[in-house]
Scaffold this motif. Structure first.
Motif, PDB file in Angstrom:
ATOM      1  N   ASN A 168       0.865  -1.173   0.000  1.00 22.86           N
ATOM      2  CA  ASN A 168       0.000   0.000   0.000  1.00 22.86           C
ATOM      3  C   ASN A 168       0.905   1.229   0.000  1.00 22.86           C
ATOM      4  OD1 ASN A 168      -1.494   2.268   0.891  1.00 22.86           O
ATOM      5  ND2 ASN A 168      -3.011   0.954   1.863  1.00 22.86           N
ATOM      6  N   THR A 169       0.757   2.092  -0.994  1.00 22.18           N
ATOM      7  CA  THR A 169       1.615   3.266  -1.121  1.00 22.18           C
ATOM      8  C   THR A 169       0.852   4.568  -0.883  1.00 22.18           C
ATOM      9  OG1 THR A 169       1.234   3.300  -3.505  1.00 22.18           O
ATOM     10  CG2 THR A 169       3.180   2.093  -2.727  1.00 22.18           C
ATOM     11  N   ASP A 170      -0.237   4.527  -0.126  1.00 30.56           N
ATOM     12  CA  ASP A 170      -1.062   5.718   0.100  1.00 30.56           C
ATOM     13  C   ASP A 170      -0.421   6.754   1.024  1.00 30.56           C
ATOM     14  OD1 ASP A 170      -2.999   4.857  -1.608  1.00 30.56           O
ATOM     15  OD2 ASP A 170      -4.337   4.109  -0.064  1.00 30.56           O
ATOM     16  N   LEU A 171       0.574   6.351   1.817  1.00 29.69           N
ATOM     17  CA  LEU A 171       1.315   7.298   2.658  1.00 29.69           C
ATOM     18  C   LEU A 171       2.776   7.253   2.222  1.00 29.69           C
ATOM     19  CD1 LEU A 171      -0.173   6.766   6.238  1.00 29.69           C
ATOM     20  CD2 LEU A 171      -0.259   8.844   4.874  1.00 29.69           C
ATOM     21  N   PRO A 172       3.233   8.271   1.509  1.00 31.59           N
ATOM     22  CA  PRO A 172       4.618   8.265   1.012  1.00 31.59           C
ATOM     23  C   PRO A 172       5.625   8.044   2.139  1.00 31.59           C
ATOM     24  CG  PRO A 172       3.388  10.102   0.080  1.00 31.59           C
ATOM     25  CD  PRO A 172       2.522   9.484   1.141  1.00 31.59           C
ATOM     26  N   GLY A 173       6.634   7.220   1.863  1.00 35.56           N
ATOM     27  CA  GLY A 173       7.678   6.956   2.840  1.00 35.56           C
ATOM     28  C   GLY A 173       7.309   5.946   3.903  1.00 35.56           C
ATOM     29  N   VAL A 174       6.122   5.362   3.820  1.00 35.29           N
ATOM     30  CA  VAL A 174       5.664   4.376   4.805  1.00 35.29           C
ATOM     31  C   VAL A 174       5.613   3.012   4.139  1.00 35.29           C
ATOM     32  CG1 VAL A 174       3.740   3.666   6.277  1.00 35.29           C
ATOM     33  CG2 VAL A 174       4.340   6.088   6.096  1.00 35.29           C
ATOM     34  N   ASP A 175       6.306   2.039   4.726  1.00 41.58           N
ATOM     35  CA  ASP A 175       6.301   0.666   4.220  1.00 41.58           C
ATOM     36  C   ASP A 175       5.138  -0.065   4.881  1.00 41.58           C
ATOM     37  OD1 ASP A 175       6.834  -1.827   3.200  1.00 41.58           O
ATOM     38  OD2 ASP A 175       8.752  -2.077   4.215  1.00 41.58           O
ATOM     39  N   TYR A 176       4.040  -0.222   4.150  1.00 44.89           N
ATOM     40  CA  TYR A 176       2.803  -0.787   4.693  1.00 44.89           C
ATOM     41  C   TYR A 176       2.273  -1.825   3.721  1.00 44.89           C
ATOM     42  CZ  TYR A 176      -1.370  -0.595   7.635  1.00 44.89           C
ATOM     43  OH  TYR A 176      -2.365  -0.888   8.528  1.00 44.89           O
ATOM     44  N   HIS A 177       1.946  -2.987   4.233  1.00 42.64           N
ATOM     45  CA  HIS A 177       1.416  -4.058   3.398  1.00 42.64           C
ATOM     46  C   HIS A 177       0.003  -4.387   3.864  1.00 42.64           C
ATOM     47  CE1 HIS A 177       5.188  -5.007   1.308  1.00 42.64           C
ATOM     48  NE2 HIS A 177       5.714  -4.474   2.396  1.00 42.64           N
ATOM     49  N   ALA A 178      -0.976  -4.157   3.006  1.00 42.81           N
ATOM     50  CA  ALA A 178      -2.363  -4.469   3.318  1.00 42.81           C
ATOM     51  C   ALA A 178      -2.520  -5.984   3.430  1.00 42.81           C
ATOM     52  CB  ALA A 178      -3.284  -3.919   2.244  1.00 42.81           C
ATOM     53  N   ALA A 179      -3.269  -6.416   4.428  1.00 39.39           N
ATOM     54  CA  ALA A 179      -3.521  -7.838   4.667  1.00 39.39           C
ATOM     55  C   ALA A 179      -4.914  -8.201   4.159  1.00 39.39           C
ATOM     56  CB  ALA A 179      -3.410  -8.157   6.152  1.00 39.39           C
ATOM     57  N   ILE A 180      -4.969  -9.245   3.350  1.00 43.52           N
ATOM     58  CA  ILE A 180      -6.230  -9.730   2.808  1.00 43.52           C
ATOM     59  C   ILE A 180      -6.444 -11.131   3.369  1.00 43.52           C
ATOM     60  CG2 ILE A 180      -7.522 -10.249   0.707  1.00 43.52           C
ATOM     61  CD1 ILE A 180      -5.253  -8.294  -0.603  1.00 43.52           C
ATOM     62  N   THR A 181      -7.477 -11.270   4.177  1.00 44.60           N
ATOM     63  CA  THR A 181      -7.758 -12.551   4.816  1.00 44.60           C
ATOM     64  C   THR A 181      -8.708 -13.365   3.950  1.00 44.60           C
ATOM     65  OG1 THR A 181      -9.575 -11.592   6.107  1.00 44.60           O
ATOM     66  CG2 THR A 181      -7.389 -11.585   7.124  1.00 44.60           C
ATOM     67  N   PRO A 182      -8.704 -14.695   4.091  1.00 47.28           N
ATOM     68  CA  PRO A 182      -9.573 -15.535   3.264  1.00 47.28           C
ATOM     69  C   PRO A 182     -11.043 -15.107   3.363  1.00 47.28           C
ATOM     70  CG  PRO A 182      -8.011 -16.894   4.448  1.00 47.28           C
ATOM     71  CD  PRO A 182      -7.885 -15.498   5.005  1.00 47.28           C
ATOM     72  N   GLY A 183     -11.674 -14.973   2.222  1.00 44.32           N
ATOM     73  CA  GLY A 183     -13.090 -14.630   2.168  1.00 44.32           C
ATOM     74  C   GLY A 183     -13.372 -13.143   2.221  1.00 44.32           C
ATOM     75  N   ALA A 184     -12.385 -12.325   2.536  1.00 43.26           N
ATOM     76  CA  ALA A 184     -12.608 -10.881   2.599  1.00 43.26           C
ATOM     77  C   ALA A 184     -12.568 -10.305   1.178  1.00 43.26           C
ATOM     78  CB  ALA A 184     -11.545 -10.218   3.469  1.00 43.26           C
ATOM     79  N   PRO A 185     -13.434  -9.337   0.885  1.00 46.70           N
ATOM     80  CA  PRO A 185     -13.453  -8.756  -0.456  1.00 46.70           C
ATOM     81  C   PRO A 185     -12.256  -7.840  -0.732  1.00 46.70           C
ATOM     82  CG  PRO A 185     -14.999  -7.624   0.946  1.00 46.70           C
ATOM     83  CD  PRO A 185     -14.467  -8.784   1.743  1.00 46.70           C
ATOM     84  N   GLY A 186     -11.528  -7.492   0.302  1.00 44.72           N
ATOM     85  CA  GLY A 186     -10.368  -6.618   0.160  1.00 44.72           C
ATOM     86  C   GLY A 186      -9.606  -6.606   1.471  1.00 44.72           C
ATOM     87  N   PRO A 187      -8.639  -5.711   1.598  1.00 46.68           N
ATOM     88  CA  PRO A 187      -7.841  -5.662   2.829  1.00 46.68           C
ATOM     89  C   PRO A 187      -8.685  -5.377   4.067  1.00 46.68           C
ATOM     90  CG  PRO A 187      -6.820  -4.373   1.091  1.00 46.68           C
ATOM     91  CD  PRO A 187      -8.184  -4.761   0.600  1.00 46.68           C
ATOM     92  N   VAL A 188      -8.301  -6.003   5.167  1.00 48.22           N
ATOM     93  CA  VAL A 188      -8.975  -5.791   6.456  1.00 48.22           C
ATOM     94  C   VAL A 188      -7.968  -5.447   7.553  1.00 48.22           C
ATOM     95  CG1 VAL A 188     -10.955  -7.259   5.911  1.00 48.22           C
ATOM     96  CG2 VAL A 188      -8.929  -8.255   7.002  1.00 48.22           C
ATOM     97  N   GLY A 189      -6.721  -5.289   7.164  1.00 45.86           N
ATOM     98  CA  GLY A 189      -5.675  -4.953   8.116  1.00 45.86           C
ATOM     99  C   GLY A 189      -4.381  -4.720   7.381  1.00 45.86           C
ATOM    100  N   GLY A 190      -3.301  -4.556   8.164  1.00 44.91           N
ATOM    101  CA  GLY A 190      -2.031  -4.319   7.523  1.00 44.91           C
ATOM    102  C   GLY A 190      -0.846  -4.611   8.409  1.00 44.91           C
ATOM    103  N   ILE A 191       0.300  -4.732   7.759  1.00 41.04           N
ATOM    104  CA  ILE A 191       1.576  -4.932   8.432  1.00 41.04           C
ATOM    105  C   ILE A 191       2.402  -3.674   8.171  1.00 41.04           C
ATOM    106  CG2 ILE A 191       3.622  -6.379   8.667  1.00 41.04           C
ATOM    107  CD1 ILE A 191       0.901  -7.849   9.203  1.00 41.04           C
ATOM    108  N   PHE A 192       2.825  -3.002   9.244  1.00 33.36           N
ATOM    109  CA  PHE A 192       3.586  -1.759   9.144  1.00 33.36           C
ATOM    110  C   PHE A 192       5.021  -2.008   9.565  1.00 33.36           C
ATOM    111  CE2 PHE A 192       4.777   2.182  11.664  1.00 33.36           C
ATOM    112  CZ  PHE A 192       5.232   2.886  10.569  1.00 33.36           C
ATOM    113  N   ASP A 193       5.964  -1.677   8.693  1.00 33.87           N
ATOM    114  CA  ASP A 193       7.386  -1.778   9.021  1.00 33.87           C
ATOM    115  C   ASP A 193       7.771  -0.509   9.771  1.00 33.87           C
ATOM    116  OD1 ASP A 193      10.122  -1.937   9.208  1.00 33.87           O
ATOM    117  OD2 ASP A 193      10.476  -2.196   7.060  1.00 33.87           O
TER     118      ASP A 193
END
Length: 128
Positions: free
Chosen positions: A37-62
């Motif tokens: 996810n690159t919506d916040l420049p300079g932030v390493d963020y990976h959206a988490a998509i869980t089984p059955g979810a239509p899209g991301p429901v969480g994220g992993i932030f470095d």
């Protein structure tokens, strides 16, 4: 899956200085998938998509060692500012002032009256 309503826990975030290991662990354990996810420049963020979810429901932030590791939940609210004011009246403190990402999602972090860390977020108004 229905759209979350205000007051619902609707997002989670895991902050780590080892995001690849966190993604591998939860990906293998629960079948989660991740998308940068690159919506916040300079932030390493990976959206988490869980089984059955239509899209991301969480994220992993470095957090790159800027914080201790953490896991937090976010509650969907209609008005960030009003929710913060109400929380303050109830004894909460602002841990992170509100920010808005490139997609128009606003979020903030609070500590309740007993010190528990949680987040709030609101979605952008629908286009007319």
């Amino acid at each position: 899956m229905s759209v979350p309503t205000a007051g619902s826990v609707a997002w989670f975030e895991i902050g780590s200085n080892q995001p690849d290991e966190v993604k591998t662990f939860f990906g293998e354990l629960f079948g989660w998938q991740f998308k940068l996810n690159t919506d916040l420049p300079g932030v390493d963020y990976h959206a988490a998509i869980t089984p059955g979810a239509p899209g991301p429901v969480g994220g992993i932030f470095d957090h790159a060692d800027r914080f201790d590791d953490y896991a937090i939940f976010y509650v969907l609210v209609e008005d960030i500012a009003a929710t913060i004011e109400k929380a303050k009246v109830l004894g909460a403190a602002v841990a992170m002032e509100p920010v808005t990402d490139a997609a128009g999602i606003s979020f903030a972090r609070l500590r309740n009256n007993t010190g528990h860390h949680f987040g709030i977020f609101s979605m952008p108004a629908p286009a007319e």
